[in-house]
Design a protein around this motif. Structure first.
Motif, short mmCIF file in Angstrom:
data_model
loop_
_atom_site.label_atom_id
_atom_site.label_comp_id
_atom_site.label_asym_id
_atom_site.label_seq_id
_atom_site.Cartn_x
_atom_site.Cartn_y
_atom_site.Cartn_z
N GLN A 171 0.83 -1.20 0.00
CA GLN A 171 0.00 0.00 0.00
C GLN A 171 0.87 1.25 0.00
O GLN A 171 0.59 2.21 -0.72
N LEU A 172 1.92 1.24 0.81
CA LEU A 172 2.82 2.39 0.87
C LEU A 172 3.49 2.58 -0.49
O LEU A 172 3.53 3.68 -1.03
N ARG A 173 4.00 1.49 -1.07
CA ARG A 173 4.64 1.55 -2.38
C ARG A 173 3.65 2.06 -3.43
O ARG A 173 3.97 2.96 -4.22
N ASP A 174 2.44 1.49 -3.43
CA ASP A 174 1.42 1.92 -4.39
C ASP A 174 1.06 3.39 -4.21
O ASP A 174 0.87 4.12 -5.18
N SER A 175 0.96 3.83 -2.96
CA SER A 175 0.64 5.23 -2.67
C SER A 175 1.74 6.16 -3.20
O SER A 175 1.45 7.19 -3.81
N ALA A 228 3.71 9.94 -7.33
CA ALA A 228 4.68 10.27 -8.38
C ALA A 228 3.97 10.46 -9.73
O ALA A 228 4.28 11.40 -10.47
N GLU A 229 3.01 9.59 -10.04
CA GLU A 229 2.25 9.71 -11.30
C GLU A 229 1.42 11.00 -11.31
O GLU A 229 1.38 11.70 -12.32
N ASP A 230 0.77 11.29 -10.19
CA ASP A 230 -0.04 12.50 -10.11
C ASP A 230 0.84 13.75 -10.22
O ASP A 230 0.45 14.74 -10.84
N VAL A 263 0.53 16.86 -12.82
CA VAL A 263 0.52 18.27 -12.42
C VAL A 263 1.57 19.04 -13.22
O VAL A 263 1.30 20.12 -13.74
N LEU A 264 2.75 18.46 -13.36
CA LEU A 264 3.81 19.11 -14.13
C LEU A 264 3.40 19.29 -15.59
O LEU A 264 3.65 20.34 -16.19
N SER A 265 2.73 18.29 -16.16
CA SER A 265 2.30 18.40 -17.56
C SER A 265 1.26 19.51 -17.73
O SER A 265 1.27 20.23 -18.73
N ILE A 266 0.37 19.68 -16.76
CA ILE A 266 -0.61 20.77 -16.82
C ILE A 266 0.09 22.11 -16.65
O ILE A 266 -0.22 23.07 -17.36
N LYS A 267 1.05 22.18 -15.75
CA LYS A 267 1.81 23.42 -15.54
C LYS A 267 2.52 23.82 -16.82
O LYS A 267 2.59 25.00 -17.17
N GLN A 268 3.03 22.85 -17.57
CA GLN A 268 3.71 23.15 -18.82
C GLN A 268 2.74 23.68 -19.88
O GLN A 268 3.13 24.45 -20.74
N GLY A 270 -2.18 19.39 -1.23
CA GLY A 270 -1.55 19.67 -2.52
C GLY A 270 -0.03 19.61 -2.56
O GLY A 270 0.55 19.42 -3.62
N LEU A 271 0.62 19.77 -1.41
CA LEU A 271 2.09 19.77 -1.40
C LEU A 271 2.68 18.45 -1.88
O LEU A 271 3.78 18.42 -2.43
N TRP A 272 1.98 17.37 -1.66
CA TRP A 272 2.45 16.05 -2.10
C TRP A 272 2.70 16.02 -3.60
O TRP A 272 3.55 15.30 -4.09
N TYR A 273 1.92 16.76 -4.34
CA TYR A 273 1.91 16.64 -5.79
C TYR A 273 2.64 17.75 -6.51
O TYR A 273 2.72 17.74 -7.74
N THR A 274 3.16 18.72 -5.78
CA THR A 274 3.80 19.86 -6.43
C THR A 274 5.27 19.97 -6.10
O THR A 274 5.96 20.78 -6.70
#
Length: 188
Positions: A29-33, A38-40, A44-49, A63-67
Motif C-alpha cells: 500500500q505504501l509503495r502503491d501510494s 509520483a504519477e499524479d 501536475v507538471l504536464s498541466i503546468k507546462q 496539494g504539497l504532495w503533488y507539487t
C-alpha cells in the motif's frame, strides 16, 4: 482403531502468517501510494507546462504532495467551508487574499489538491474555491460600482459575479450554495 495425531496449536502459525501478510500489504500500500503520488505529480507538471504563465499553488491541505518543487505559492482552502447544508459559506479566517492578487495580476492560477480514493474531485476545489471566487468577484464588482459613483447599480454588470460550479454538483446542492455567497461579500 484411530491413529492418534499430534495436534499442533493451529492459531499460532495463522497469527504469524496474518502478521506477515498484513506487513506485506502495508508495504505494498505504501509503495502503491508513493507510485500514485509520483504519477499524479507528473500529471501536475504536464498541466503546468500547458499553462506556464499561471502560478502553481499547492493547497496546504493535501496539494504539497503533488507539487514538490514546482509550486510557486501555497494557499489554504478547507473543504468543510464548501460542503454540508450549513457550510456553503465563505471563510473570513481563510481569505487567501494573496491568491486573489495573484489571479488578478496573472489572469488566474492553478491550484493543486487531493481527495480520497473514489471521489472525483476534492470538495475544496469543487465547492470552496468557486464560493471563494464568487465572493471576491462580487466584492470587487461592488467596489467598482462605488468608485464609479453609480448609486443605482449595486454591482458592475461587466464583472462576472456568477457562481461557477463543476457539473457533478447536484442541482439541489447548487441551489443551496447559490443562496449564500452574497452574504460573505460584505466581509471582504
Amino acid at each position: 482403531m484411530c491413529d492418534t495425531v499430534n495436534l499442533v496449536p493451529f492459531h499460532a502459525p495463522v497469527q504469524a502468517l496474518s502478521k506477515t501478510i498484513k506487513r506485506r500489504d502495508e508495504k505494498k500500500q505504501l509503495r502503491d501510494s508513493l507510485l500514485s503520488i509520483a504519477e499524479d505529480a507528473k500529471f501536475v507538471l504536464s498541466i503546468k507546462q500547458l499553462y506556464p504563465a499561471l502560478p502553481l499553488l499547492a493547497n496546504l491541505r493535501c496539494g504539497l504532495w503533488y507539487t514538490a518543487a514546482q509550486h510557486n505559492h501555497t494557499c489554504y482552502f478547507k473543504s468543510t467551508d464548501g460542503h454540508g447544508p450549513s457550510h456553503h459559506d465563505f471563510s473570513i479566517r481563510r481569505l487567501n487574499a494573496h491568491v486573489a492578487r495573484l489571479c488578478a495580476t496573472k489572469g488566474g492560477a492553478l491550484i493543486v489538491d487531493a481527495t480520497r480514493r473514489g471521489k472525483r474531485f476534492p470538495d475544496a476545489l469543487a465547492k470552496t474555491v468557486p464560493i471563494w471566487a464568487c465572493v471576491w468577484n462580487r466584492a470587487i464588482a461592488n467596489t467598482r460600482c462605488q468608485r464609479k459613483g453609480d448609486l443605482n447599480e449595486t454591482t458592475d454588470s461587466s464583472w462576472d459575479t456568477t457562481l461557477h460550479l463543476p457539473r457533478h454538483v447536484s442541482k439541489n446542492e447548487r441551489e443551496n450554495i447559490e443562496k449564500r455567497p452574497h452574504e460573505g461579500g460584505a466581509g471582504v
